[in-house]
Write an enzyme that holds these catalytic residues in place. Structure first.
Site, PDB file in Angstrom:
ATOM      1  N   HIS A 159      23.686   8.564  13.012  1.00  0.00           N
ATOM      2  CA  HIS A 159      24.875   8.055  13.948  1.00  0.00           C
ATOM      3  C   HIS A 159      25.819   9.090  14.114  1.00  0.00           C
ATOM      4  O   HIS A 159      25.829  10.094  13.369  1.00  0.00           O
ATOM      5  CB  HIS A 159      25.609   6.771  12.889  1.00  0.00           C
ATOM      6  N   ASP A 173      19.209   8.863   7.469  1.00  0.00           N
ATOM      7  CA  ASP A 173      19.033   7.786   8.319  1.00  0.00           C
ATOM      8  C   ASP A 173      18.341   8.243   9.692  1.00  0.00           C
ATOM      9  O   ASP A 173      17.808   7.461  10.304  1.00  0.00           O
ATOM     10  CB  ASP A 173      20.410   7.001   8.591  1.00  0.00           C
ATOM     11  N   HIS A 208      32.404   8.310   9.401  1.00  0.00           N
ATOM     12  CA  HIS A 208      32.845   7.365  10.514  1.00  0.00           C
ATOM     13  C   HIS A 208      34.526   7.302  10.265  1.00  0.00           C
ATOM     14  O   HIS A 208      35.103   6.678  11.070  1.00  0.00           O
ATOM     15  CB  HIS A 208      32.135   6.189  10.379  1.00  0.00           C
ATOM     16  N   ASP A 230      23.312  13.100  10.520  1.00  0.00           N
ATOM     17  CA  ASP A 230      22.906  11.728  10.372  1.00  0.00           C
ATOM     18  C   ASP A 230      22.674  11.059  11.903  1.00  0.00           C
ATOM     19  O   ASP A 230      22.915  11.529  12.704  1.00  0.00           O
ATOM     20  CB  ASP A 230      24.386  11.322  10.272  1.00  0.00           C
TER      21      ASP A 230
HETATM   22 ZN    ZN Z   1      24.363   7.088   9.586  1.00  0.00          ZN
END
Ligand code: ZN
Length: 349
Positions: free
Chosen positions: A173, A258, A125, A171
């Site tokens: 995200h 995750d 990120h 991931d």
């Molecule tokens: Zn993540």
């Protein structure tokens, strides 16, 4: 040739003074499991070392590097509502980047066959000019640029300076920072499959890169509840056909766990066996030069078992590959839409 492992106690220096899902116990859980299974001894240790300013500034602004460096002077810094730095975070972040750079170079240059980097803080990120989503520096993006700068891997011989890197981000995200780092870059293919809509909000199908990088960003957003069948099908139907055409020299994986079944933040259901199969599929690319870099993952038992399964796949231990994934029809329609958007850039998908 050996599998490389980056695993360093100094990554534990990054810690919040309050309860936070991204905490040092995540690495301890994974390390404990790998140690108990006798897998650490089977790897060749790649020492973490501090990344240089030059390495960082291929991705990040000098102002951002200075801002993170300044957090070392304070007990605690809250960088955004989710993202913190403690006094030891800058050192941990430098070591995470440097460790991954060295592991990636060793794999790209054929000194190690593949590798796993158990890093904190995570990276995908982190944007050029700011920390975000638990991430301070973008470990994978900096490593991709370091490999290219070295002219490592087979691509350099074919076309100097044009080492081709595939970044696979599984991931839960979307990796906004990585996507933006290579948005207009034809030498780095960024593929992400992620829960959507979800944090950070980016990663829609029609985000495909820009300029010379059109079609070199491939997003497969998935609804909550997807598991092994959907992720494996995303690889089989979208990633692998595109990646074989792209012909990477190295595969870097933003290996968040995750999307694992039971995660505290994500709502996906990948099993450890699923992660093994995903890893195994990637080993068919780039002559098997695959490096996994830990990103998220917040259920300690799930991340420990998932990382173990991934590492066993890197060793070449593999479960039954005969199963064919059968995703839900709604998910198959997502793949069809990705194909429609990407077809102008990838013949034959
Ligand atoms: Zn993540």
């Amino acid at each position: 040739m050996a599998t490389g492992l980056v695993d360093d106690d100094r990554f534990l220096l990054h810690r919040a003074p309050y309860e936070h899902p991204e905490h040092p116990g995540r690495l301890s859980a994974i390390h404990g499991r790998l140690e108990e299974a006798g897998l650490v001894a089977r790897c060749e240790r790649v020492p973490a070392r501090e990344a240089t300013r030059e390495e960082l500034e291929r991705i990040h602004t000098a102002a951002h590097v200075r801002a993170i460096a300044s957090t070392a002077n304070r007990d605690f810094s809250q960088l955004d509502p989710d993202t913190y730095a403690s006094r030891g975070s800058y050192e941990a972040a430098l070591l995470a980047v440097g460790g991954l750079v060295d592991l990636s170079l060793a794999v790209a240059e054929g000194r190690l066959s593949n590798g796993l980097a158990l890093l904190r803080p995570p990276g995908h990120h982190a944007e050029a000019d700011h920390a975000m989503g638990f991430c301070l520096f973008n470990n994978v993006a900096v490593a991709a640029r370091a490999v290219q700068a070295r002219g490592a891997a087979a691509g350099a011989a074919r076309n100097p300076g044009a080492t081709r890197v595939l970044v696979v981000d599984w991931d839960v995200h979307h990796g906004n920072g990585t996507q933006h780092s290579f948005w207009e870059d034809p030498t780095v293919l960024y593929f992400s499959t992620h829960q959507f809509p979800f944090y950070p909000g980016t990663g829609a199908i029609d985000e495909i890169g820009g300029g010379a990088g059109l079609g070199l960003t491939v997003n497969v957003p998935l609804p909550a509840g997807c598991g092994d069948a959907e992720y494996l099908a995303a690889f089989d139907r979208v990633l692998l056909p595109v990646a074989r055409t792209f012909a990477p020299d190295l595969v870097l994986v933003s290996a968040g766990y995750d999307a694992a079944d039971g995660d505290l933040l994500g709502s996906m259901r990948i099993t450890p066996d699923g992660y093994a199969r995903l890893t195994h599929r990637l080993l068919g690319l780039a002559g098997g030069r695959v490096v996994l870099a830990l990103e998220g993952g917040y259920n300690l038992d799930a991340i420990a078992r998932s990382a173990e399964a991934s590492l066993r796949a890197l060793f070449g231990e593999m479960a039954d590959e005969s199963l064919r994934p059968h995703p839900a029809p709604a998910v198959s329609r997502i793949f069809d839409r990705v194909h429609d958007v990407q077809r102008p850039y990838w013949a034959g998908i």
